[in-house]
Scaffold this motif. Structure first.
Motif, mmCIF file in Angstrom:
data_model
loop_
_atom_site.group_PDB
_atom_site.id
_atom_site.type_symbol
_atom_site.label_atom_id
_atom_site.label_comp_id
_atom_site.label_asym_id
_atom_site.label_seq_id
_atom_site.Cartn_x
_atom_site.Cartn_y
_atom_site.Cartn_z
ATOM 1 N N ASP A 71 0.812 -1.219 0.000
ATOM 2 C CA ASP A 71 0.000 0.000 0.000
ATOM 3 C C ASP A 71 0.843 1.266 0.000
ATOM 4 O O ASP A 71 0.309 2.361 0.177
ATOM 5 C CB ASP A 71 -0.911 0.027 1.228
ATOM 6 C CG ASP A 71 -1.942 -1.094 1.196
ATOM 7 O OD1 ASP A 71 -2.394 -1.436 0.082
ATOM 8 O OD2 ASP A 71 -2.277 -1.633 2.264
ATOM 9 N N GLY A 72 2.143 1.119 -0.181
ATOM 10 C CA GLY A 72 3.014 2.288 -0.137
ATOM 11 C C GLY A 72 4.186 2.121 -1.076
ATOM 12 O O GLY A 72 4.029 1.780 -2.256
ATOM 13 N N TYR A 73 5.388 2.310 -0.516
ATOM 14 C CA TYR A 73 6.608 2.300 -1.337
ATOM 15 C C TYR A 73 7.728 1.584 -0.596
ATOM 16 O O TYR A 73 7.776 1.579 0.639
ATOM 17 C CB TYR A 73 7.061 3.732 -1.655
ATOM 18 C CG TYR A 73 5.970 4.568 -2.258
ATOM 19 C CD1 TYR A 73 5.674 4.478 -3.615
ATOM 20 C CD2 TYR A 73 5.195 5.413 -1.458
ATOM 21 C CE1 TYR A 73 4.656 5.225 -4.167
ATOM 22 C CE2 TYR A 73 4.171 6.161 -2.000
ATOM 23 C CZ TYR A 73 3.900 6.061 -3.348
ATOM 24 O OH TYR A 73 2.876 6.792 -3.886
ATOM 25 N N ARG A 95 13.533 -0.193 3.166
ATOM 26 C CA ARG A 95 12.583 0.461 4.066
ATOM 27 C C ARG A 95 11.205 0.485 3.408
ATOM 28 O O ARG A 95 11.089 0.662 2.195
ATOM 29 C CB ARG A 95 13.020 1.895 4.378
ATOM 30 C CG ARG A 95 14.515 2.064 4.674
ATOM 31 C CD ARG A 95 14.906 1.565 6.059
ATOM 32 N NE ARG A 95 14.403 2.406 7.126
ATOM 33 C CZ ARG A 95 14.981 3.544 7.555
ATOM 34 N NH1 ARG A 95 16.089 3.980 6.949
ATOM 35 N NH2 ARG A 95 14.479 4.226 8.560
ATOM 36 N N TYR A 96 10.166 0.347 4.227
ATOM 37 C CA TYR A 96 8.797 0.415 3.733
ATOM 38 C C TYR A 96 8.174 1.712 4.215
ATOM 39 O O TYR A 96 8.205 2.035 5.413
ATOM 40 C CB TYR A 96 7.994 -0.788 4.226
ATOM 41 C CG TYR A 96 6.542 -0.774 3.814
ATOM 42 C CD1 TYR A 96 6.180 -0.707 2.466
ATOM 43 C CD2 TYR A 96 5.527 -0.830 4.765
ATOM 44 C CE1 TYR A 96 4.852 -0.704 2.084
ATOM 45 C CE2 TYR A 96 4.189 -0.831 4.393
ATOM 46 C CZ TYR A 96 3.857 -0.756 3.040
ATOM 47 O OH TYR A 96 2.537 -0.740 2.669
ATOM 48 N N VAL A 97 7.612 2.464 3.264
ATOM 49 C CA VAL A 97 7.057 3.777 3.553
ATOM 50 C C VAL A 97 5.562 3.756 3.248
ATOM 51 O O VAL A 97 5.158 3.577 2.091
ATOM 52 C CB VAL A 97 7.749 4.856 2.688
ATOM 53 C CG1 VAL A 97 7.119 6.219 2.905
ATOM 54 C CG2 VAL A 97 9.244 4.899 2.984
ATOM 55 N N ALA A 98 4.733 3.930 4.278
ATOM 56 C CA ALA A 98 3.276 3.942 4.078
ATOM 57 C C ALA A 98 2.595 4.387 5.369
ATOM 58 O O ALA A 98 3.119 4.180 6.471
ATOM 59 C CB ALA A 98 2.764 2.558 3.682
ATOM 60 N N ASN A 99 1.422 5.003 5.225
ATOM 61 C CA ASN A 99 0.565 5.325 6.375
ATOM 62 C C ASN A 99 1.296 6.093 7.470
ATOM 63 O O ASN A 99 1.165 5.798 8.661
ATOM 64 C CB ASN A 99 -0.042 4.039 6.948
ATOM 65 C CG ASN A 99 -0.823 3.262 5.918
ATOM 66 O OD1 ASN A 99 -1.567 3.841 5.131
ATOM 67 N ND2 ASN A 99 -0.629 1.953 5.883
ATOM 68 N N ASN A 100 2.103 7.065 7.040
ATOM 69 C CA ASN A 100 2.831 7.953 7.961
ATOM 70 C C ASN A 100 3.916 7.243 8.760
ATOM 71 O O ASN A 100 4.407 7.781 9.755
ATOM 72 C CB ASN A 100 1.868 8.649 8.926
ATOM 73 C CG ASN A 100 2.476 9.894 9.547
ATOM 74 O OD1 ASN A 100 3.205 10.642 8.888
ATOM 75 N ND2 ASN A 100 2.208 10.126 10.824
#
Length: 507
Positions: A108-110, A121-126
């Motif tokens: 759901d992110g990047y 690293r996983y970047v999503a939902n702040n």
């Protein structure tokens, strides 16, 4: 937070011959942190995600070119004055990166390759969390912190929920699936970096071997560069355009593939953007001097009719137009426009406009010839000392004018060069002829002008040039029976003539 626009809607350097837009990534409003060394770029539905290896941040930019989000805490300044990153998961406002190299869609992110930290690293939902990697350099498959990387860089999503990863220092390509499992899929590479996935094929920039590879159905093939087992000499970096058999790259770090199969390459070691199409490599854009980009091109993304290329050293994003709105498919000059723009010889008068029917000026013509010289000889220096009172210092054509005058290609009259004067068809052919004589092209083959009804209108000074251009196949008549030698030359006609000159010169 809103910054001034930095891409196609911001600054467009549209000189008369160039649609290449070089945009500073350090542009911004006062008291607002702005991007520094842009590395990875990803087009998303509502804009772009950009990694910044200088400030150790991720930026979100909307489709209008405004920065609307910053992910990561601004790096502190070290004793040497340079930003110092850190490896720390957390909120968008508190997380820290060591070296965010690339970014790709994931779940759901990047997913972000944090090269120096040896993790993904996983970047999503702040939130920024570690998707895979222990932080320790190594080469272990698995899941979560059991995984080890050694400087992960390029990323490419496969459209099925997984992402390919260049594990650069290990010489591997790894794959992280949507459940977070990491496995090795390609071994025995030398410093792979940029990746691109298209129609079931993974394209790999193998930086350490100066080549481009493909990976499909568990099989690796060389697309461009030295074959497996090639001699040490053949594997050396180089800068050669031409067929795949002879073309050479130098430490390519980025690759992207268009819908028509054209492969675009960030040829980092050569400070150039290259293109492989129909089995032939050409240079689209090359650094000319200390004031121009690209210097260290890295990542490539598509944006409409352009490619965007990040330049991590020059801290710029470069937009290169691939097609023009005013060049109709099937027009008699359409293939010529593609050829000359693909070589970086004649590009647009605007970002999406070529202006094929616009008149060609003397300033334009000598500039195109100077670019041709650098295609013919990559080491050529465009320089001259001639002076003309109507050629202002710093004018976009100044250097080319002086170079052309010093090499007896184009002379002035009474201390004037008249750079904005239009040129005729016989004028452009005459300058091509003088160029050929000055730089070693064969001018011996000639054709008679007698079959053309207006041959008598050819000026005496232009007759040898017209005979050579017709005889060598560089030029055709304006019709089957006319030359129209004194007609004003258009940019479309210039595209056709320079396409002929490229073929004649074997380029």
């Amino acid at each position: 937070m809103k910054l001034r626009r930095i891409l196609s809607l911001l600054i467009c350097l549209t000189l008369a011959l160039s649609s290449v837009m070089v945009v500073s990534a350090a542009e911004g409003t006062p008291n607002v942190t702005v991007p520094g060394a842009v590395s990875g770029i990803l087009k998303v539905s509502d804009g772009y995600m950009i990694t910044d290896v200088s400030n150790k941040l991720i930026w979100k930019m909307d489709s209008a070119g405004n920065y609307v989000q910053r992910i990561g805490l601004l790096a502190a300044t070290g004793a040497d004055g340079e930003p110092v990153g850190a490896y720390h998961d957390g909120l968008y406002t508190t997380a820290q990166f060591m070296e965010p190299w690339d970014i790709a869609p994931y779940l759901d992110g990047y997913i972000v390759s944090d090269a120096e930290a040896n993790v993904l690293r996983y970047v999503a939902n702040n939130l920024v969390i570690t998707a895979a990697g222990s932080g320790k350099a190594g080469a272990k498959d698995g899941k979560g912190k059991a995984v080890e990387f050694s400087r992960p860089t390029g990323l490419a999503a496969d459209g099925k929920g997984g992402v390919y990863v260049s594990d650069t220092n290990n010489g591997l390509i790894r794959y992280i699936d949507k459940s977070g499992n990491v496995k090795t899929v390609v071994k025995d590479l030398v410093e792979p970096t940029g990746l691109f996935f298209k129609n079931g094929t993974l394209y790999i920039a193998e930086t350490g071997r100066n080549r481009i590879l493909s990976f499909k159905d568990s099989k690796v093939e060389v697309i461009l560069g030295p074959a497996k087992g090639a001699s040490t000499e053949a594997a050396k970096p180089g800068f050669i355009d031409g067929s795949k058999a002879v073309a050479r790259l130098s430490a390519p770090c980025g690759v992207a593939v268009g819908d028509d199969g054209t492969i675009y390459i960030a040829d980092t070691g050569n400070s150039a953007v290259r293109m492989l199409k129909d089995g032939k490599v050409t240079t689209i854009l090359q650094k000319k001097d200390n004031s121009t980009a690209p210097t260290r091109p890295r990542s490539i993304a598509f944006a409409g009719n352009c490619i965007l290329v990040t330049d991590v050293f020059a801290r710029q994003i470069i937009s290169i137009t691939l097609t023009f709105d005013d060049v109709a498919t099937g027009a008699w000059y359409s293939n010529a426009v593609k050829t000359v723009s693909g070589h970086g010889l004649i590009t647009g008068t605007g970002k999406t406009v070529f202006s094929p029917q616009a008149s060609l000026t003397r300033g334009m013509l000598v500039t195109i010839l100077s670019r041709f010289r650098q295609i013919q000889d990559k080491n050529a220096v465009i320089y001259g000392e001639s002076s003309f009172s109507d050629v202002a210092e710093g004018a976009w054509y100044e250097t080319a004018v002086k170079w052309a005058a010093d090499n007896d290609i184009a002379k002035g009259n009474g201390g004037l060069f008249a750079p904005n004067d239009n040129v005729t068809r016989q004028d452009i052919v005459t300058l091509l002829y003088r160029y050929a004589q000055a730089f070693g092209l064969n001018t011996s083959k000639k054709a008679s002008l007698n079959s053309y009804s207006d041959a008598g209108l050819v000026s005496e000074y232009a007759r040898p040039a017209m005979e050579w251009a017709l005889g060598s196949g560089i030029m055709k008549g304006a019709s089957a029976t006319t030359l129209n030698p004194r007609g004003t030359a258009t940019r479309a006609e210039a595209a056709q003539l320079f396409t002929g000159l490229l073929t004649f010169a074997g380029l």
